[in-house]
Every structure is written in structure tokens, then in C-alpha cells.
Enzyme design. Structure first.
Site, short mmCIF file in Angstrom:
data_model
loop_
_atom_site.label_atom_id
_atom_site.label_comp_id
_atom_site.label_asym_id
_atom_site.label_seq_id
_atom_site.Cartn_x
_atom_site.Cartn_y
_atom_site.Cartn_z
N HIS A 22 -2.08 1.42 7.17
CA HIS A 22 -2.55 1.26 5.79
C HIS A 22 -2.80 2.63 5.19
CE1 HIS A 22 -4.05 -1.13 2.45
NE2 HIS A 22 -5.00 -0.22 2.30
N CYS A 42 0.82 -1.23 0.00
CA CYS A 42 0.00 0.00 0.00
C CYS A 42 0.84 1.27 0.00
CB CYS A 42 -0.99 0.00 1.15
SG CYS A 42 -0.26 0.22 2.77
N HIS A 86 -6.10 1.61 -3.70
CA HIS A 86 -5.07 1.12 -2.78
C HIS A 86 -4.66 -0.30 -3.16
CE1 HIS A 86 -7.95 -1.26 0.02
NE2 HIS A 86 -8.59 -0.97 -1.10
#
Length: 344
Positions: A308, A260, A320
Site C-alpha cells: 500500500h 493506491c 491515499h
């Protein structure tokens, strides 16, 4: 997955645990499984837990890797400086040795005899005086260079110590990585044990908006036509869109696969902006804005540990890299608890 560096000085796992990124579906299921839950519910919860642990380890890996690169550059720069200074010192020593030898040979003669033997006594005196001045000047320079060399040697020793620490760290992280790989393999086995319907339910849950669970309001409805705040953000959005469908790859920052934070770093690099490697550091790479004012190109940071990150692209969506086995994709911005929004 690939190993990387940075020894866990005591507290390594604690210090790095906040810097991590990989599996957006991981937090999507959220709450603890009720005691009476069906076996498939337990299985999905365990997959989620394994994915979250793997995501944190991914960012620990990224942070160690970034630190390793920094230390290697520092060591290389110090060694280059030392080599240049050493060459300079050697040149100076040769010159001073030559002059000292000339003085010694000249000093072996009685000065008056040397003057008598000189074809030009005035020229001899000028050269002798110049020789004395040069010798003293060169000696001063040599002292200065030797001091500099001692300082650089100390720097090199310190940098070499850092590198040794880093290599020990790399081995520690590599062991941790192997543990994470086992967790991911276990997660895959658990997912494979689910029925097709349960796997589909898990995927839907990972992509669903957690309405009402965010502490800040979401982007305004109907902002699909929202534009990036500047040209660089617009270029980053174009880049992240071009990565749709690319595989999630542990510790990767493109161009063929991403985790990510690697996806965010790669996308903004295409726009000429350098971002830090980890989601935790990316959270502080710009100005914080309310989610209600999010614009395309803003980084959306997830979970309280900033483990994240995705890029807001408008219309209530982020792009993402979710988790192993799931490609780069677009999901609702509220798919998991939001820690903040950063405008680069």
C-alpha cells in the site's frame, strides 16, 4: 476490475505478491481476534483479511498489466523494424534482378560484336565496368540485409513467444481477479451484516493512527505548514488533493477513479514525473528518507510487502485510495505499519 496479463510462471504469485495496493483500512485492525471476541469483531477481522488479499491481487494485476504493455511495445517495435528491412530487401532484390538481367542480355552477345554495335565503344566499356561494380556492391548489401533480417526474425519469434506467455498469464490473472471479486463481494456482505455502530467502528479503526506501533518516529508535531522539497513535489501534492473524494477503483490510475499506486502515479504524472505502476516499484523510485523528515509529496509505503502507498501532505496526514467503497481521503500517516518513505 478488468483483466490483465502475465502468466504465472512457477512462482508468479510469489514474485508478484509484494507489488500490491488498494485498501488502507485493511491492515488498520492489525492483531488477531481474541477467542472470546464478539461476532462483530470476527466479522470485522474477516473483512480486513479479505481486503488485504484483494489489495495484493490488485498490485499483481497492475504488475502484470505493466509487463504486458512493455512486451507489446517490444513486439510492435520489432515488427516495424522487420517491415522496414523487408521493404529495403525487396527494393534491393528488384534492382539486382534488373542489373542481372541486363548483364545476361549483354552477355548473350559476343563482347567484340557488342563493341562493334555500340555507337560509343568507350562508353560501353565504362558502363560494363560500372555494371560489374554495382552488381557486386548490391550483392554484398543484400547479404548484409539478409543477415539483419534473420536476426530480426529471431527477435520477432522471441517477442511473439513472450507475448504468448503474457496472454497465458493474463488468463491466469483474470481467473485470480474473479476470485478476488468474490472475496470483495463477500467482504461487502459481511460489512452489510454489521450494525451501523459496528460499521462506524470499522471505519474509525481504518483511519486511526497506530501510535507506538511504528518502528520509526512520526513527522514532527505541528508540521502542517511544511512545504514540499521542490516544485514537482508541490505539483504532485496539488494533484493528489484534487483527487479527494474520487472513488476507489480496482486497477485504475485515474482520472475518474484510483487504486493506491494508481493515485500516486497519476498525481506525479500531473507534475511531469513518471512513476512505476506498483507500490513495490514506487518504493524504489526515489531516495529513502526517515519518516521523521517526511515532507509533502513524499511517498509513504505501508506493510512489509509494500502493498500500500499514500502521499504525505503534511500535518501528520497522507492522502491515499483506501479500499473498495471508500473514496480517496486523508488519514493519519500512522494508520498502518510503515515500511518506508520515498522522496521522488
Amino acid at each position: 476490475m478488468g483483466s490483465h496479463r502475465r502468466l504465472a510462471p512457477s512462482g508468479f504469485d510469489r514474485g508478484i505478491s509484494a507489488a500490491l495496493c488498494a485498501l488502507s483500512a485493511a491492515a488498520a485492525l492489525g492483531a488477531a481476534v481474541p477467542a472470546a471476541a464478539a461476532p462483530s469483531d470476527h466479522t470485522r477481522a474477516e473483512v480486513e483479511r479479505l481486503h488485504e488479499e484483494a489489495e495484493r491481487a490488485t498490485e499483481a494485476y497492475n504488475k502484470a498489466d505493466e509487463r504486458a504493455d512493455t512486451l507489446r511495445r517490444q513486439v510492435g517495435d520489432a515488427q516495424d523494424r522487420i517491415a522496414r528491412q523487408q521493404e529495403h530487401v525487396n527494393t534491393m532484390r528488384e534492382a539486382i534482378g534488373f542489373l542481372a538481367g541486363a548483364q545476361y542480355r549483354s552477355g548473350g552477345l559476343d563482347p567484340s560484336l557488342a563493341l562493334l554495335l555500340s555507337e560509343d565503344p568507350d562508353d560501353y566499356l565504362d558502363k560494363a565496368a560500372t555494371l560489374d561494380r554495382i552488381s557486386a556492391h548490391q550483392a554484398d548489401e543484400l547479404d548484409e540485409l539478409q543477415r539483419a533480417l534473420r536476426t530480426l526474425s529471431q527477435e520477432r519469434e522471441e517477442a511473439t513467444g513472450k507475448l504468448a506467455e503474457l496472454e497465458r498469464s493474463r488468463r491466469t490473472v483474470a481467473r485470480h481477479k474473479r476470485s478476488v471479486e468474490r472475496k470483495l463481494a463477500q467482504a461487502r456482505r459481511l460489512l452489510n451484516s454489521l450494525t451501523e455502530a459496528d460499521r462506524a467502528a470499522y471505519d474509525r479503526a481504518s483511519r486511526a493512527s497506530r501510535a507506538g506501533r511504528d518502528e520509526v518516529p512520526g513527522p514532527p508535531a505541528g508540521d502542517a505548514a511544511a512545504v514540499a522539497p521542490n516544485g514537482r513535489a508541490g505539483a504532485a501534492v496539488a494533484a493528489v488533493r484534487s483527487a479527494l473524494g474520487k472513488p476507489y477503483m480496482w486497477g485504475a490510475s485515474g482520472p475518474h477513479g484510483f487504486d493506491c499506486s494508481g493515485l500516486m502515479q497519476w498525481s506525479y504524472a500531473r507534475a511531469g514525473i513518471g512513476l512505476p505502476r506498483t507500490s513495490q516499484a514506487q518504493q524504489h523510485a526515489g531516495r529513502q528518507v526517515p519518516l521523521s523528515e517526511a515532507l509533502p509529496g513524499d511517498l509513504v509505503i505501508y506493510r512489509s510487502d509494500a502493498s500500500h502507498v499514500g502521499m504525505y501532505v503534511g500535518g501528520g496526514q497522507v492522502i491515499h485510495a483506501p479500499y473498495p467503497g471508500a473514496p480517496v481521503r486523508s488519514d493519519p500517516v500512522g494508520m498502518m505499519p510503515i515500511a518506508g518513505v520515498t522522496r521522488v
